[in-house]
Design a protein around this motif. Structure first.
Motif, PDB file in Angstrom:
ATOM      1  N   SER A 241     -13.125   3.904  -5.956  1.00 19.54           N
ATOM      2  CA  SER A 241     -14.293   3.962  -4.940  1.00 19.54           C
ATOM      3  C   SER A 241     -13.607   4.045  -3.411  1.00 19.54           C
ATOM      4  O   SER A 241     -14.227   4.398  -2.573  1.00 19.54           O
ATOM      5  N   LYS A 242     -12.271   3.643  -3.276  1.00 17.13           N
ATOM      6  CA  LYS A 242     -11.583   3.848  -2.215  1.00 17.13           C
ATOM      7  C   LYS A 242      -9.984   3.488  -2.258  1.00 17.13           C
ATOM      8  O   LYS A 242      -9.613   3.058  -3.152  1.00 17.13           O
ATOM      9  N   LYS A 243      -9.360   4.635  -1.318  1.00 18.83           N
ATOM     10  CA  LYS A 243      -7.920   4.672  -1.266  1.00 18.83           C
ATOM     11  C   LYS A 243      -7.492   4.258   0.073  1.00 18.83           C
ATOM     12  O   LYS A 243      -8.397   4.376   0.990  1.00 18.83           O
ATOM     13  N   TRP A 244      -6.399   3.559   0.078  1.00 21.97           N
ATOM     14  CA  TRP A 244      -5.632   3.357   1.446  1.00 21.97           C
ATOM     15  C   TRP A 244      -4.122   3.912   1.450  1.00 21.97           C
ATOM     16  O   TRP A 244      -3.483   3.562   0.357  1.00 21.97           O
ATOM     17  N   ASP A 245      -3.787   4.604   2.370  1.00 24.97           N
ATOM     18  CA  ASP A 245      -2.406   4.917   2.576  1.00 24.97           C
ATOM     19  C   ASP A 245      -1.485   3.882   3.347  1.00 24.97           C
ATOM     20  O   ASP A 245      -0.373   4.152   3.357  1.00 24.97           O
ATOM     21  N   THR A 246      -2.123   3.051   3.973  1.00 22.50           N
ATOM     22  CA  THR A 246      -1.394   2.095   4.639  1.00 22.50           C
ATOM     23  C   THR A 246      -1.899   0.891   4.328  1.00 22.50           C
ATOM     24  O   THR A 246      -3.028   0.361   3.919  1.00 22.50           O
ATOM     25  N   ALA A 247      -0.945  -0.206   4.206  1.00 26.58           N
ATOM     26  CA  ALA A 247      -1.306  -1.654   3.949  1.00 26.58           C
ATOM     27  C   ALA A 247      -0.863  -2.489   5.254  1.00 26.58           C
ATOM     28  O   ALA A 247       0.241  -2.254   5.725  1.00 26.58           O
ATOM     29  N   TYR A 248      -1.348  -3.515   5.342  1.00 31.10           N
ATOM     30  CA  TYR A 248      -1.156  -4.562   6.496  1.00 31.10           C
ATOM     31  C   TYR A 248      -0.674  -5.634   6.030  1.00 31.10           C
ATOM     32  O   TYR A 248      -1.319  -6.459   5.070  1.00 31.10           O
ATOM     33  N   PHE A 249       0.424  -6.390   6.612  1.00 35.89           N
ATOM     34  CA  PHE A 249       0.960  -7.666   6.186  1.00 35.89           C
ATOM     35  C   PHE A 249       0.870  -8.387   7.581  1.00 35.89           C
ATOM     36  O   PHE A 249       1.379  -8.081   8.495  1.00 35.89           O
ATOM     37  N   LYS A 250       0.585  -9.745   7.492  1.00 36.31           N
ATOM     38  CA  LYS A 250       0.716 -10.627   8.605  1.00 36.31           C
ATOM     39  C   LYS A 250       0.887 -12.309   8.200  1.00 36.31           C
ATOM     40  O   LYS A 250       0.553 -12.732   7.375  1.00 36.31           O
ATOM     41  N   ASN A 251       1.644 -12.888   9.059  1.00 35.40           N
ATOM     42  CA  ASN A 251       1.816 -14.325   9.224  1.00 35.40           C
ATOM     43  C   ASN A 251       1.294 -14.771  10.326  1.00 35.40           C
ATOM     44  O   ASN A 251       1.090 -14.098  11.384  1.00 35.40           O
ATOM     45  N   GLU A 252       1.909 -15.901  10.786  1.00 38.62           N
ATOM     46  CA  GLU A 252       1.451 -16.538  12.254  1.00 38.62           C
ATOM     47  C   GLU A 252       2.476 -16.004  13.201  1.00 38.62           C
ATOM     48  O   GLU A 252       2.351 -16.285  14.293  1.00 38.62           O
ATOM     49  N   ASN A 253       3.693 -15.323  12.698  1.00 37.93           N
ATOM     50  CA  ASN A 253       4.640 -15.131  13.528  1.00 37.93           C
ATOM     51  C   ASN A 253       4.744 -13.520  13.737  1.00 37.93           C
ATOM     52  O   ASN A 253       5.498 -13.047  14.801  1.00 37.93           O
ATOM     53  N   PHE A 254       4.363 -12.746  12.893  1.00 42.30           N
ATOM     54  CA  PHE A 254       4.618 -11.238  13.129  1.00 42.30           C
ATOM     55  C   PHE A 254       3.380 -10.489  12.105  1.00 42.30           C
ATOM     56  O   PHE A 254       2.871 -11.299  11.241  1.00 42.30           O
ATOM     57  N   GLU A 255       3.436  -9.362  12.324  1.00 44.11           N
ATOM     58  CA  GLU A 255       2.427  -8.467  11.570  1.00 44.11           C
ATOM     59  C   GLU A 255       2.988  -7.131  11.406  1.00 44.11           C
ATOM     60  O   GLU A 255       3.822  -6.499  12.314  1.00 44.11           O
ATOM     61  N   ARG A 256       2.806  -6.511  10.354  1.00 38.40           N
ATOM     62  CA  ARG A 256       3.332  -5.034  10.029  1.00 38.40           C
ATOM     63  C   ARG A 256       2.377  -4.286   9.244  1.00 38.40           C
ATOM     64  O   ARG A 256       2.107  -4.566   8.214  1.00 38.40           O
ATOM     65  N   ALA A 257       2.126  -2.890   9.610  1.00 35.52           N
ATOM     66  CA  ALA A 257       1.289  -2.024   8.936  1.00 35.52           C
ATOM     67  C   ALA A 257       2.540  -1.194   8.188  1.00 35.52           C
ATOM     68  O   ALA A 257       3.408  -0.592   9.022  1.00 35.52           O
ATOM     69  N   MET A 258       2.170  -1.066   6.887  1.00 37.39           N
ATOM     70  CA  MET A 258       3.258  -0.348   6.251  1.00 37.39           C
ATOM     71  C   MET A 258       2.841   0.917   5.345  1.00 37.39           C
ATOM     72  O   MET A 258       1.629   0.900   4.812  1.00 37.39           O
ATOM     73  N   MET A 259       3.464   2.091   5.705  1.00 35.08           N
ATOM     74  CA  MET A 259       3.144   3.430   5.094  1.00 35.08           C
ATOM     75  C   MET A 259       3.470   3.405   3.507  1.00 35.08           C
ATOM     76  O   MET A 259       4.506   2.703   3.174  1.00 35.08           O
ATOM     77  N   LEU A 260       2.626   3.766   2.499  1.00 32.31           N
ATOM     78  CA  LEU A 260       2.854   3.459   1.295  1.00 32.31           C
ATOM     79  C   LEU A 260       3.262   4.428   0.566  1.00 32.31           C
ATOM     80  O   LEU A 260       3.600   4.148  -0.649  1.00 32.31           O
ATOM     81  N   ASN A 261       3.562   5.649   1.098  1.00 29.72           N
ATOM     82  CA  ASN A 261       3.829   6.843   0.541  1.00 29.72           C
ATOM     83  C   ASN A 261       4.911   6.603  -0.313  1.00 29.72           C
ATOM     84  O   ASN A 261       6.117   5.825   0.235  1.00 29.72           O
ATOM     85  N   PRO A 262       5.172   6.958  -1.441  1.00 33.43           N
ATOM     86  CA  PRO A 262       4.124   7.966  -2.265  1.00 33.43           C
ATOM     87  C   PRO A 262       3.128   7.192  -2.878  1.00 33.43           C
ATOM     88  O   PRO A 262       2.226   7.878  -3.478  1.00 33.43           O
ATOM     89  N   TYR A 263       3.004   5.902  -2.978  1.00 36.77           N
ATOM     90  CA  TYR A 263       1.885   5.160  -3.410  1.00 36.77           C
ATOM     91  C   TYR A 263       0.635   5.134  -2.611  1.00 36.77           C
ATOM     92  O   TYR A 263       0.504   5.644  -1.317  1.00 36.77           O
ATOM     93  N   GLN A 264      -0.283   5.157  -3.116  1.00 40.66           N
ATOM     94  CA  GLN A 264      -1.705   4.796  -2.650  1.00 40.66           C
ATOM     95  C   GLN A 264      -2.240   3.256  -3.065  1.00 40.66           C
ATOM     96  O   GLN A 264      -2.149   3.042  -4.130  1.00 40.66           O
ATOM     97  N   TYR A 265      -2.983   2.631  -2.319  1.00 43.73           N
ATOM     98  CA  TYR A 265      -3.555   1.559  -2.552  1.00 43.73           C
ATOM     99  C   TYR A 265      -5.140   1.801  -3.054  1.00 43.73           C
ATOM    100  O   TYR A 265      -5.695   2.286  -2.129  1.00 43.73           O
TER     101      TYR A 265
END
Length: 382
Positions: free
Chosen positions: A62-86
């Motif tokens: 029903s939905k795909k994402w090419d980017t995943a986001y990780f975060k905690n209280e000190n940092f955040e990061r957007a991650m390209m998942l290529n060759p994967y998709q979520y």
């Protein structure tokens, strides 16, 4: 008493995926198959997500994402998942896909009855429901019995438990191209707690308040945390479209030791859930394919299971979280802060080489895992 070649006790993901693969293989048309479950599988009772580099089940994704986001209280990061998709699959879409296929097979039947007992006798197996009994050559059981895990102390049991809200906001707030894989900025309260957000549009998303811990929470606590998180995002006017909740066992308990020549435990009952993450869909795709290929040439179900290095990696993480549950955020943050996302997801998918394993493992707090490793070795010896 009606006889079948195979009976599936319970029709969860593992059972339906295995039957789906049996049909696709074309090798079981001469075998009679019975599926038994008290749940008719006619509601959208869950959502599965998985990372994938192929086109598995794309017709119902029903939905795909090419980017995943990780975060905690000190940092955040957007991650390209290529060759994967979520990818996200709704439970009802999967049920319809499989049951529509089953309906076209003359040799496969579904009976809406609750299984109360099953056993292996001398030369056949018997399954009892509340109203009938059936015999078969082999049983595939996916009815999980938590007491087997709770009644021992050698292998810890952690729950991945959550409450999820599908909401539609009046405000434009979400990025539909990026899934929030883990947001550990929520208050940990002595546990491993994070928010999981799957946006399907700029105004719609599934938000799940999730814990990896031993004990469940009152339902109100999960929902209060979701409300607080929405407020933090700036969502003040929204409609609650749907709710879901669940608890997935995370354990390296050797469920396969309960297998017999003619009874195989599958799904959560067979240790098919990825123990360190609670993910089930991708691992079940692999396990069901492997099981179908196994059945084409083998008859002794005790030979099916193979223990891998990833089982031991998962066990060390669960040992740590069992003793110090609050360390989950620190461990996952260390992994994702500077690690290569492609290698991390490949590692979590149990596809990495040993050298790739080291690239991920050495990002984690080394002292914690060395101590867990030494303690585990001592437990195995004594």
């Amino acid at each position: 008493m009606k006889h079948y070649h195979y009976i599936f006790t319970g029709t969860g993901l593992a059972a339906l995926m295995t039957v789906y693969e049996m049909i696709r293989s074309g090798k079981f048309e001469d075998k009679t198959i019975l599926l038994l479950d008290e749940n008719p599988k006619q509601t959208n009772d869950r959502t599965w997500c998985f990372w994938d580099e192929n086109k598995n089940f794309d017709t119902i994704v029903s939905k795909k994402w090419d980017t995943a986001y990780f975060k905690n209280e000190n940092f955040e990061r957007a991650m390209m998942l290529n060759p994967y998709q979520y990818k996200m699959v709704k439970g009802l879409d999967f049920y319809r896909l499989v049951f529509d296929l089953i309906a076209k097979q003359k040799n496969i039947h579904f009976v809406n009855q609750k299984v109360i007992d099953f056993q292996e006798l001398d030369n056949l197996c018997v399954v009892k429901t509340e109203t009938e009994s059936y015999s078969c050559n082999q049983i595939f059981n996916s009815v999980f019995n938590p007491q087997k895990v709770k009644n021992q102390t050698k292998y810890p049991l952690i729950q991945q438990h959550f409450v999820g809200w599908f909401i539609k906001s009046k405000e434009v707030i979400f990025n539909p191209e990026c899934a929030t894989f883990m947001d550990f900025s929520v208050t940990q309260k002595g546990n491993t707690r994070f928010m999981y957000v799957l946006p399907t549009s700029e105004t719609e998303a599934l938000l799940e308040y999730t814990l990896f811990s031993k004990e469940l929470l009152p339902k109100e606590e999960y929902e209060t945390e979701i409300k607080n998180y929405l407020q933090k995002l700036g969502v003040t006017n929204y409609e609650l479209m749907e709710k879901e909740q669940g608890s997935i066992p995370m354990s390296c308990y050797p469920f396969w030791n309960q297998n017999t020549k003619n009874i195989l435990n599958i799904g959560s009952a067979g240790g098919w859930t990825k123990a360190s993450t609670g993910y089930t869909f991708a691992s079940t795709i692999k396990k069901s394919k492997a099981l179908v290929q196994f059945l084409i040439t083998e008859t002794d179900l005790r030979k099916f299971h193979k223990t891998t290095k990833f089982w031991f990696y998962d066990l060390l993480l669960l040992d740590i979280l069992n003793k110090k549950n609050e360390l989950g955020s620190r461990i996952f943050s260390a992994m994702f802060q500077k690690g290569n996302p492609t290698v991390i997801f490949k590692f979590l998918d149990e596809e990495t080489s040993f050298w790739e394993d080291l690239h991920v493992i050495w990002k984690c707090p080394k002292g914690l895992f060395i101590k867990a490793f030494l303690q585990r070795i001592l437990r195995f010896r004594f």
